[in-house]
Design a protein around this motif. Sequence first.
Motif, PDB file in Angstrom:
ATOM      1  N   THR A  77      33.470  63.764  27.771  1.00 12.61           N
ATOM      2  CA  THR A  77      34.715  64.215  27.147  1.00 12.61           C
ATOM      3  C   THR A  77      35.823  63.181  27.329  1.00 12.61           C
ATOM      4  N   GLY A 101      37.497  50.542  37.866  1.00 17.99           N
ATOM      5  CA  GLY A 101      38.302  50.638  36.652  1.00 17.99           C
ATOM      6  C   GLY A 101      39.746  50.212  36.845  1.00 17.99           C
ATOM      7  N   PHE A 108      30.760  73.994  24.046  1.00 20.97           N
ATOM      8  CA  PHE A 108      31.962  74.738  23.645  1.00 20.97           C
ATOM      9  C   PHE A 108      31.499  76.071  23.065  1.00 20.97           C
ATOM     10  N   MET A 159      36.325  53.487  33.422  1.00 23.79           N
ATOM     11  CA  MET A 159      36.389  52.047  33.203  1.00 23.79           C
ATOM     12  C   MET A 159      35.783  51.253  34.353  1.00 23.79           C
ATOM     13  N   ASN A 216      37.556  60.744  24.110  1.00 21.47           N
ATOM     14  CA  ASN A 216      38.965  60.836  23.764  1.00 21.47           C
ATOM     15  C   ASN A 216      39.782  59.626  24.173  1.00 21.47           C
ATOM     16  N   SER A 217      39.127  58.509  24.473  1.00 23.55           N
ATOM     17  CA  SER A 217      39.899  57.318  24.823  1.00 23.55           C
ATOM     18  C   SER A 217      39.151  56.066  24.380  1.00 23.55           C
ATOM     19  N   LEU A 218      39.803  54.937  24.491  1.00 25.33           N
ATOM     20  CA  LEU A 218      39.224  53.674  24.054  1.00 25.33           C
ATOM     21  C   LEU A 218      38.141  53.136  24.981  1.00 25.33           C
ATOM     22  N   VAL A 219      37.935  53.826  26.108  1.00 31.40           N
ATOM     23  CA  VAL A 219      36.864  53.391  27.010  1.00 31.40           C
ATOM     24  C   VAL A 219      35.516  53.426  26.281  1.00 31.40           C
ATOM     25  N   LEU A 256      34.777  52.267  23.509  1.00 33.68           N
ATOM     26  CA  LEU A 256      34.439  50.955  22.965  1.00 33.68           C
ATOM     27  C   LEU A 256      33.806  50.089  24.039  1.00 33.68           C
ATOM     28  N   LEU A 257      34.375  50.124  25.248  1.00 37.02           N
ATOM     29  CA  LEU A 257      33.813  49.314  26.332  1.00 37.02           C
ATOM     30  C   LEU A 257      32.394  49.766  26.651  1.00 37.02           C
TER      31      LEU A 257
END
Lengths: 122, 99
Positions: A11, A76, A117, A50, A15-18, A20-21
Amino acid sequence: MEVSHSVKERTIAENSLVILLQGLRDHVTTVELRDESTASGRVTNVDAFMNVRLAEVTFTDRQGTVCHLDELFVTGRNVRYVHIPDDVDIRATIEQQLQAIHRVRYFGGRDKGRKEFPRAKH
Amino acid sequence: SAFQQQTTNTVEEPLDLIRLSLDERIYVKMRNDRELRGRLHAYDQHLNMILGDVEETVTTIEIDEETYEEIYKSTKRNIPMLFVRGDGVVLVAPPLRVG
């Protein structure tokens, strides 16, 4: 495509750019740390916080001393930058990672299995 | 679902101002006397960002031993595509016009 076994981490990543990493797994790149040292190597894992694991690393410390490490774990919090290799398509990588999460989340189909959910019962 | 993000055209919160800068060149002031200028490709709520065609400027202050005056030195370098961790970001703005 490997996805974290933890619902919480999936989750956070979704919901974050992590995310992509996380898609940089198996790519060779450079991670610059907060303390000005740099680590170049092959990304073996990035988690939702991260934290980065690298293999076959060339590590250059703040003073410029170079050393070679088989494996390196970077917390991170200590990451300042991650160089994105030229051959990475950012949009496609993020979409592939999201699809991998959805495959895991919706495994088993609509009426089977424990749901992430749950639908409200009337 | 709880995870569908709304895309609105109105500015409702400070992060929306950053949304207006997507695909534009921006100026980012970072901690430790660093500045970035680059094209904003993506950002998230932590201010993690993906910047393209980036120029990083690191500024150091040296004190002259005889005159004790402050000498500002800056080092620049260019990186084609950079992921920036949000906790280093201090501010985000349109590029500063010089001169």
